[in-house]
Design an enzyme around this catalytic site. Structure first.
Site, short mmCIF file in Angstrom:
data_model
loop_
_atom_site.label_atom_id
_atom_site.label_comp_id
_atom_site.label_asym_id
_atom_site.label_seq_id
_atom_site.Cartn_x
_atom_site.Cartn_y
_atom_site.Cartn_z
N GLU A 1 6.29 0.71 -4.15
CA GLU A 1 5.97 -0.64 -3.67
C GLU A 1 5.29 -0.65 -2.31
OE1 GLU A 1 9.22 -3.81 -5.33
OE2 GLU A 1 9.95 -2.34 -3.92
N TRP B 1 -1.00 -17.01 -3.46
CA TRP B 1 -1.01 -15.78 -4.25
C TRP B 1 -1.69 -16.14 -5.55
CZ3 TRP B 1 1.20 -13.79 -8.83
CH2 TRP B 1 1.23 -12.38 -8.92
N CYS C 1 3.17 -19.48 -4.45
CA CYS C 1 2.52 -19.73 -3.17
C CYS C 1 3.55 -20.39 -2.27
CB CYS C 1 1.37 -20.72 -3.34
SG CYS C 1 0.26 -20.32 -4.69
N GLU D 1 15.54 3.10 -8.39
CA GLU D 1 15.30 2.15 -7.29
C GLU D 1 14.60 2.85 -6.11
OE1 GLU D 1 15.12 -0.88 -6.82
OE2 GLU D 1 15.44 -1.25 -4.70
N HIS E 1 12.65 17.43 -20.64
CA HIS E 1 11.99 16.88 -21.83
C HIS E 1 10.66 16.23 -21.49
CE1 HIS E 1 15.53 17.84 -24.13
NE2 HIS E 1 16.29 17.15 -23.31
N ARG F 1 5.62 -15.33 0.19
CA ARG F 1 5.43 -15.92 -1.14
C ARG F 1 4.01 -15.72 -1.65
NH1 ARG F 1 9.26 -19.37 -2.79
NH2 ARG F 1 7.77 -20.35 -4.18
N ASN G 1 2.03 -25.32 -5.69
CA ASN G 1 2.59 -24.01 -6.05
C ASN G 1 3.03 -24.11 -7.50
OD1 ASN G 1 4.09 -21.62 -6.24
ND2 ASN G 1 5.91 -22.59 -5.40
N GLY G 2 2.57 -23.15 -8.33
CA GLY G 2 2.93 -23.19 -9.75
C GLY G 2 1.69 -23.08 -10.61
N LYS H 1 6.89 -11.71 -3.17
CA LYS H 1 8.35 -11.71 -3.06
C LYS H 1 9.00 -12.44 -4.22
CE LYS H 1 12.19 -11.03 -0.80
NZ LYS H 1 12.70 -9.68 -1.05
N LYS I 1 10.99 1.72 -4.60
CA LYS I 1 10.75 1.39 -3.18
C LYS I 1 9.52 2.15 -2.68
CE LYS I 1 12.44 -1.56 -2.62
NZ LYS I 1 13.27 -2.19 -3.57
#
Ligand code: G6P
Length: 604
Positions: free
Chosen positions: A487, A76, A2, A480, A503, A27, A100-101, A599, A484
């Site tokens: 996401e 979050w 957060c 990657e 395969h 965050r 936060n945590g 993030k 992207k």
């Protein structure tokens, strides 16, 4: 995971809290709230949703906006679903707290409180902190001592800011979650990171694990983990306010892609001279003798940082002759990895706070392995935990989907390979000089591919499944590129080594599954990638080729500038990032804050 923000001074706190929260939304952004203290009264407003929802709610309220002390939070969710009740600040009659945590022992603490007839009203672990503080205040402790007693009981990770109705100062605690103090005359700011405060000050104290602090307008007192009063030296951070904002672009993501040339330039400029000598001596405190005799490098990272490691692996192996393992943090931490005799551990992390990268780093340290980190956020946990840290100088990356961090991390990994090779007596000056030319090539690529990627995104944004293929150095780029797209566009996308398609994934190919083929013209890989394109065509699949060499088999072509094979990742990744960006734009998605993602993932 957060964002927290706070202010104690002479100005009105509300505006400072709200703009700080907006900077910290990357965050977490499922709920937001603030508490303001005026006289002996604390008022709290919080809501599910984004900071803009909070602002609307505040505008409709009659909260006293003249308060000069306050705390704020953007969340979050970890414990307890996103809701107004579970949003922070958590408060009682006497205190208000943002955190936060994760408080790992919250169940035991809840039992302890229940025995005293004190019950939680929310589903969060954080509320326990508020309840404990309230308990000790009710027992006659002053706020400072109540805070010390409470923090002593907490296990887990936390950055906490708390205010009390009866005391005019704010208390802070930090353990394994970031917390910075911004210094100024007669006022003090606090936040999860500097981007929230850069418009007010450039002088910051980075609290260390176990620190507790008391802030009262311009006065800051800090106690270390042994409860000894201590002084922490302020660090000057010269990021401009504008740098931390969108700078005219519609989204941070596009701005950050456009900044990749600058990010890589900043990262390499002071470390490579024009003759191609690489200077990392000051940053790497690990002995040169040890680096010369390395027999293995173990890279651990998550997400895009993991793919940066995977991309650089063949380069490091080629130039240093040292075996490189690239491992995913969340797996590595539960795996009994067999280190070799002269093993270097490298953690890569944009935020420097990712729990799944931090834990393997701690494990490596506890086994006596030498550790190096590649980090973007200064003074972050991973940077500070490792024996040495090479910072990517990419500036703040705000968009949740990582872009400029990727190319900057690659730049550091390439420099590191050249540096170690240099120590081993190899002459890699020509390659290092070539790296110096990469920033202008990145800029050319952005300019050359922006319109084309937009045009193709318009053509393809309605498809539901994509395949990304690459060979050799282009394979991790396919991974990657697919990441992207997933996401930010929420389209299912799979990255695969092109030769492996037969395969399995070939079964997915039909006219509804387009394939992005990333192929450097170097033979024989290019011809082999084209053979794969033939296989796709004969199953009516559509193909977008990203290359410097056109082919008439494919449906669409994104032409990139010419670049040597070893340096291709810096160039080929740009249109993949742009394509994902524009697809998400056409789909009308929230690009900088995609659903379900954060993030900086500071929890497991
Ligand atoms: C999160 C972000 C990704 C990022 C990953 C690793 O999942 O959404 O964009 O690549 O964390 O983050 P780090 O800060 O360690 O590079």
């Amino acid at each position: 995971m957060c964002g927290i923000v706070g202010y104690s001074g002479e100005k009105k706190a509300l505006g400072i809290l709200l703009s700080g929260l907006q900077s910290l939304e990357y965050r977490g952004y499922d709920s937001a709230g603030i508490s303001l203290k005026k006289g002996k009264k604390i008022e709290t407003i919080k809501t599910k949703g984004k900071v803009t929802d909070l602002i609307t709610l505040i505008a409709e309220s009659n909260i006293d906006t003249s308060a000069t002390i306050g705390i704020g939070h953007t969340r979050w969710a970890t414990h307890g679903a996103p809701s107004s009740t579970n949003a922070h600040p958590h408060y009682t009659e006497r205190v208000s707290v943002v955190h936060n945590g994760i408080i790992e022992n919250y169940r035991n603490l809840e039992k302890f409180l229940k025995e005293k007839n004190i019950n939680r009203r929310t589903d969060t672990d954080t509320e326990i902190i508020a309840l404990l503080l309230d308990l000790y205040l009710s027992e006659g402790f002053d706020f400072k001592n109540a805070f010390f007693k409470t923090v002593e009981m907490l296990k887990g990770s936390f950055a906490i800011a708390a205010i009390s109705k009866d005391f005019d100062y704010m208390m802070l605690a930090k353990h394994e979650s970031p917390l910075v103090i911004g210094l100024s005359n007669n006022e003090t700011y606090i936040a999860s990171d500097v981007s929230a405060l850069i418009e007010y000050t450039h002088d910051f104290i980075f609290l260390e694990d176990g620190d507790i602090a008391l802030i009262d307008k311009g006065n800051v007192t800090i106690w270390d983990k042994d409860k000894k009063e201590t002084k922490r030296q302020p660090t000057q951070i010269d990021w401009s306010k504008e740098k931390a904002q969108k700078g005219g672009y519609k989204h941070f993501m596009l701005k950050e892609i456009a900044e990749e040339d600058e990010a890589v330039r900043n990262t390499i400029q002071s470390r490579i001279d024009e003759d191609g000598n690489v200077f990392l001596d000051e940053e790497i405190s690990i002995s040169k003798e040890f680096l010369k005799n390395l027999d293995r490098i173990t890279i651990v990272a998550c997400g895009t940082s993991f793919y940066a490691g995977l991309t650089a692996k063949p380069i490091i192996e080629k130039y240093t002759g040292i075996k490189v393992d690239v491992e995913i943090g969340s797996e590595f931490r539960y795996y009994n990895y067999l280190y070799s005799k002269n093993n270097l551990f490298i953690a890569i992390s944009q935020s420097g706070e990712t729990a799944d990268t931090k834990e393997p780093l701690k494990m490596a340290k506890s086994k006596g392995i030498k550790t190096l980190s590649i980090v973007n956020v200064k003074e972050s946990a991973i940077a500070r935990l490792s024996d040495s840290c090479i910072y990517t100088l990419a500036g703040p990356e705000i968009s949740v989907a990582s872009t400029k961090a990727f190319t900057s991390q690659l730049a550091v990994l390439y420099m590191l390979a050249f540096y170690i090779a240099q120590l081993k007596g190899k002459d890699l000056k020509p390659q290092a000089k070539q790296l110096l030319k990469i920033p202008s090539l990145i800029k050319q690529t952005f300019d050359k591919t922006q319109d084309k990627t937009k045009e193709l995104a318009d053509k393809y944004y309605n498809y539901q499944d994509f395949l990304y293929l690459g060979r050799g150095i282009c394979y991790p780029l396919a991974l990657e590129g697919a990441l992207k797209l997933k996401e930010i566009s929420y389209i299912h996308a799979e990255g695969y080594p092109a030769g492996e398609m037969k395969h399995g994934p070939i079964a997915l190919i039909d006219e509804n599954t387009p394939t992005v083929v990333v192929a450097h013209p170097e033979e024989p890989l290019y011809s082999k990638s084209l053979s794969n394109c033939e296989e796709i065509k004969s199953r009516h699949g559509k193909i977008i080729l990203v290359s410097n060499k056109q082919s008439d088999i494919v449906d669409d072509f994104i032409e990139v500038p010419k670049v040597d094979y070893d340096f291709a990742p810096f160039v080929y990744i740009i249109p993949l990032q742009l394509f994902a960006y524009y697809v998400a734009l056409f789909r009308g998605n929230d690009i900088d804050q995609p659903r379900n993602l954060a993030k900086s993932v500071t929890v497991e």
